[in-house]
Design an enzyme around this catalytic site. Structure first.
Site, PDB file in Angstrom:
ATOM      1  N   GLY A  13      -3.803  -4.648  -0.654  1.00  5.61           N
ATOM      2  CA  GLY A  13      -3.284  -5.361  -1.833  1.00  5.61           C
ATOM      3  C   GLY A  13      -2.241  -4.561  -2.587  1.00  5.61           C
ATOM      4  O   GLY A  13      -1.551  -3.709  -2.020  1.00  5.61           O
ATOM      5  N   PHE A 161      -3.282   4.754 -11.146  1.00  4.40           N
ATOM      6  CA  PHE A 161      -2.688   4.436 -12.441  1.00  4.40           C
ATOM      7  C   PHE A 161      -1.334   3.753 -12.300  1.00  4.40           C
ATOM      8  O   PHE A 161      -0.630   3.574 -13.289  1.00  4.40           O
ATOM      9  CB  PHE A 161      -2.527   5.711 -13.273  1.00  4.40           C
ATOM     10  CG  PHE A 161      -3.835   6.350 -13.664  1.00  4.40           C
ATOM     11  CD1 PHE A 161      -4.613   5.781 -14.661  1.00  4.40           C
ATOM     12  CD2 PHE A 161      -4.296   7.485 -13.035  1.00  4.40           C
ATOM     13  CE1 PHE A 161      -5.831   6.360 -15.038  1.00  4.40           C
ATOM     14  CE2 PHE A 161      -5.504   8.072 -13.398  1.00  4.40           C
ATOM     15  CZ  PHE A 161      -6.282   7.510 -14.400  1.00  4.40           C
ATOM     16  N   CYS A 275      -5.249  -5.914 -14.575  1.00  3.33           N
ATOM     17  CA  CYS A 275      -6.126  -4.806 -14.986  1.00  3.33           C
ATOM     18  C   CYS A 275      -6.611  -4.843 -16.430  1.00  3.33           C
ATOM     19  O   CYS A 275      -7.784  -4.620 -16.693  1.00  3.33           O
ATOM     20  CB  CYS A 275      -5.411  -3.483 -14.769  1.00  3.33           C
ATOM     21  SG  CYS A 275      -5.329  -3.033 -13.045  1.00  3.33           S
ATOM     22  N   PHE A 337       3.728 -11.890 -14.981  1.00  5.45           N
ATOM     23  CA  PHE A 337       3.123 -11.287 -16.182  1.00  5.45           C
ATOM     24  C   PHE A 337       4.005 -10.195 -16.771  1.00  5.45           C
ATOM     25  O   PHE A 337       3.809  -9.774 -17.908  1.00  5.45           O
ATOM     26  CB  PHE A 337       1.699 -10.789 -15.903  1.00  5.45           C
ATOM     27  CG  PHE A 337       1.612  -9.459 -15.208  1.00  5.45           C
ATOM     28  CD1 PHE A 337       1.709  -9.357 -13.826  1.00  5.45           C
ATOM     29  CD2 PHE A 337       1.414  -8.289 -15.939  1.00  5.45           C
ATOM     30  CE1 PHE A 337       1.624  -8.129 -13.191  1.00  5.45           C
ATOM     31  CE2 PHE A 337       1.321  -7.058 -15.317  1.00  5.45           C
ATOM     32  CZ  PHE A 337       1.432  -6.978 -13.931  1.00  5.45           C
TER      33      PHE A 337
HETATM   34  C1  UDX Z   1      -1.381  -1.486 -15.977  1.00 12.03           C
HETATM   35  C2  UDX Z   1      -1.308   0.012 -16.323  1.00 12.03           C
HETATM   36  O1  UDX Z   1      -0.066   0.277 -16.976  1.00 12.03           O
HETATM   37  C3  UDX Z   1      -1.458   0.841 -15.064  1.00 12.03           C
HETATM   38  O2  UDX Z   1      -1.477   2.231 -15.396  1.00 12.03           O
HETATM   39  C4  UDX Z   1      -2.755   0.468 -14.377  1.00 12.03           C
HETATM   40  O3  UDX Z   1      -2.906   1.178 -13.179  1.00 12.03           O
HETATM   41  C5  UDX Z   1      -2.812  -1.017 -14.096  1.00 12.03           C
HETATM   42  O4  UDX Z   1      -2.593  -1.765 -15.304  1.00 12.03           O
HETATM   43  P1  UDX Z   1       0.295  -3.274 -14.967  1.00 12.03           P
HETATM   44  O5  UDX Z   1      -0.790  -4.267 -15.168  1.00 12.03           O
HETATM   45  O6  UDX Z   1       1.011  -3.260 -13.669  1.00 12.03           O
HETATM   46  O7  UDX Z   1      -0.272  -1.795 -15.159  1.00 12.03           O
HETATM   47  O8  UDX Z   1       1.406  -3.524 -16.090  1.00 12.03           O
HETATM   48  P2  UDX Z   1       1.866  -2.879 -17.486  1.00 12.03           P
HETATM   49  O9  UDX Z   1       3.260  -2.420 -17.343  1.00 12.03           O
HETATM   50  O10 UDX Z   1       0.902  -1.928 -18.010  1.00 12.03           O
HETATM   51  O11 UDX Z   1       1.919  -4.188 -18.423  1.00 12.03           O
HETATM   52  C6  UDX Z   1       0.775  -4.956 -18.722  1.00 12.03           C
HETATM   53  C7  UDX Z   1       1.128  -6.116 -19.633  1.00 12.03           C
HETATM   54  O12 UDX Z   1       1.452  -5.678 -20.936  1.00 12.03           O
HETATM   55  C8  UDX Z   1       2.320  -6.938 -19.159  1.00 12.03           C
HETATM   56  O13 UDX Z   1       2.053  -8.312 -19.345  1.00 12.03           O
HETATM   57  C9  UDX Z   1       3.440  -6.444 -20.045  1.00 12.03           C
HETATM   58  O14 UDX Z   1       4.487  -7.364 -20.140  1.00 12.03           O
HETATM   59  C10 UDX Z   1       2.686  -6.240 -21.348  1.00 12.03           C
HETATM   60  N1  UDX Z   1       3.342  -5.317 -22.281  1.00 12.03           N
HETATM   61  C11 UDX Z   1       3.566  -4.013 -21.909  1.00 12.03           C
HETATM   62  C12 UDX Z   1       3.673  -5.728 -23.568  1.00 12.03           C
HETATM   63  O15 UDX Z   1       3.467  -6.893 -23.928  1.00 12.03           O
HETATM   64  N2  UDX Z   1       4.239  -4.834 -24.433  1.00 12.03           N
HETATM   65  C13 UDX Z   1       4.477  -3.531 -24.086  1.00 12.03           C
HETATM   66  O16 UDX Z   1       4.976  -2.780 -24.934  1.00 12.03           O
HETATM   67  C14 UDX Z   1       4.135  -3.128 -22.779  1.00 12.03           C
END
Ligand code: UDX
Length: 458
Positions: A13, A161, A275, A337
């Site tokens: 995945g 991470f 996550c 997302f």
């Molecule tokens: C996250 C963690 O960052 C990562 O370390 C872990 O291993 C898995 O989960 P990910 O889900 O890929 O990673 O995305 P991330 O970039 O963290 O964003 C998560 C969500 O938060 C997204 O929908 C993003 O758009 C939102 N977000 C992020 C905000 O709304 N504002 C921000 O300032 C940052």
């Protein structure tokens, strides 16, 4: 050619695939195989059309595939042949029975542990790579050793991470690699084997070791902290909209305090992804298990604010569009997302699309990478929904545009042209604060960012 080690990953995945591709790419001396029960997914890993989109992934896979990186469905044979087995099967939130909607569904993981036990003929190091609630390494150990098959197992925890969209960069240059092990001589030896693998390209000082439970818990807590920052700034965005403040100005001032830092302070329509919600729910579940209800309530608040933020977005649309969305064509710019991924899991766009359909709006969805997933997510919804690749075509005839994903291409769109093609009064709801709000207002749009008062021409 003789390889120094044979490494296997069960689960092809978002985590397993890119992680193993990076290990193979950096370490040509190892033979790395990724297996999965899903034949179609494996076929795609073996083709030019990889099953996931990640910038830079194609190059890394192409460089190593066939040389020392292999994708296969022969799980049992590969278990037998490998010394190190990463377990990266999915652990979605449980949809049935006790803990439904909260606890992790461990059925794939449990089945994998039994499969390893059945087919192992020699000592194996098992590396837990899926996000799992704490103490599953111990459960894994118990399953593996429940029947003495004459071979030994050492179980390590090595949480991932990486973030989607930047997976390759995160794998190549991680802030840290965390390895949890038992503190016994065998546990420490297994740990050192895994340290050596990462040390092929990660500086030693960034490879940190702990006991297994700290390692497992760290993953949940890291995600809970990141999500908490977003919910914190999103809660303030609601206040800014009422109080005539600007959440981006507030975030900038707050983030310049080096103790706080400036990242993950972008107010948005809400966080999504596979996550954050899942890991927080797991954390909450574990806290409740230990009767730590105050702690559980505290973290649950992060999810409550996220739900509030998504609902607020819809209520605001309704409010400013004269309290009815029925029959109105509304275009969602983006469905993933976040940018640079086709993944839509827990995307706030799913919630927004559903609520719009409930309001009987006509929903048009556009996204450069996520349209297939969007179709799948909404297939049982009914209502008026269409999926249009070209953003200009998607916007044409709409009463409103709602930015759901911060794709760079949306910043460069010709909004004069879009405005001319829309039904008036035309609205923009910028759920990611990526557009030039003043410029849009000058064109004639009624503009509603997150965390700043909206502006209308009426
Ligand atoms: C996250 C963690 O960052 C990562 O370390 C872990 O291993 C898995 O989960 P990910 O889900 O890929 O990673 O995305 P991330 O970039 O963290 O964003 C998560 C969500 O938060 C997204 O929908 C993003 O758009 C939102 N977000 C992020 C905000 O709304 N504002 C921000 O300032 C940052």
């Amino acid at each position: 050619m003789g390889f120094e080690k044979r490494i296997l990953c069960i689960g092809a995945g978002y985590v397993g695939g890119p992680t193993m591709a990076m290990i193979a790419h950096k370490c040509p001396q190892y033979r790395v195989t990724v297996v999965d029960i899903d034949h179609e997914r494996i076929a795609r890993w073996n083709s030019d059309d990889l099953p996931i989109f990640e910038p830079g992934l194609d190059e890394v896979v192409k460089a190593a595939r066939g040389r020392n990186l292999f994708f296969s469905t022969e799980i049992e044979r590969e278990i037998e042949a490998s010394e190190i087995i990463f377990v990266s099967v999915n652990t979605p939130t449980k949809a049935f029975g006790a803990g439904a909607g909260m606890a992790a569904d461990l059925q794939y993981w449990d089945r994998t542990a039994r499969q390893i036990r059945e087919h192992a003929r020699s000592h194996k190091i098992i590396v837990e790579k899926s996000t799992l609630p704490v103490k599953t390494a111990q459960a894994m150990e118990r399953i593996l050793t429940a029947e003495d098959n004459g071979v030994g197992f050492d179980v390590l925890s090595n949480p991932e991470f990486l973030a989607e969209g930047t997976a390759i960069k995160d794998l190549e240059d991680p802030d840290r690699v965390l390895i949890g092990s038992r503190q016994t001589p065998e546990g420490l030896k297994a740990r050192d084997t895994l340290v050596e693998i990462y040390a092929n390209w990660v500086p030693r000082e960034r490879i940190i070791c702990s006991n297994i439970w700290s390692s497992e818990l760290s993953k949940l807590v890291a995600n809970a902290f990141l999500a908490q920052r977003i919910s914190s700034i999103n809660s303030i965005s609601a206040l800014c909209e009422k109080a005539d403040a600007d959440v981006q100005e507030v975030a900038r001032a707050v983030g310049m305090d080096s103790r706080v830092g400036d990242r993950f302070l972008n107010a948005s329509v809400g966080f999504g992804g596979s996550c954050f919600k899942k890991d927080i729910l797991n954390l909450v579940y574990i806290c409740r298990h230990y009767d730590l209800n105050e702690v559980a309530d505290y973290w649950e608040g992060v999810i409550r604010i996220n739900d509030f933020q998504k609902e607020r977005f819809i209520l605001n649309m309704l409010d400013v569009m004269f309290n009815t969305l029925a029959q109105k064509r509304i275009c969602l710019l983006g469905f993933a997302f976040k940018a640079d991924t086709g993944d839509t899991r827990e995307s706030p766009a799913i919630f927004v699309a559903k609520r719009l359909v409930e309001e009987r709006a006509t929903v048009v969805i556009t996204d450069p990478k996520a349209l297939d997933n969007a179709r799948e997510d909404l297939k049982e919804l009914g209502g008026e929904i269409s999926f249009v690749e070209d953003p200009y075509q998607a916007c044409a005839g709409s009463c409103a545009i709602a930015v759901m994903t911060e794709w760079g291409i949306y910043r460069g769109l010709d909004f004069e042209r879009i405005y001319r093609s829309m039904s008036k009064p035309a609205f923009v709801f910028d759920g990611r604060n990526i557009l030039d709000h003043e410029g849009l207002f000058q064109i004639g749009f009624n503009v509603f960012p997150i965390g700043k008062p909206g502006r209308t021409h009426f």
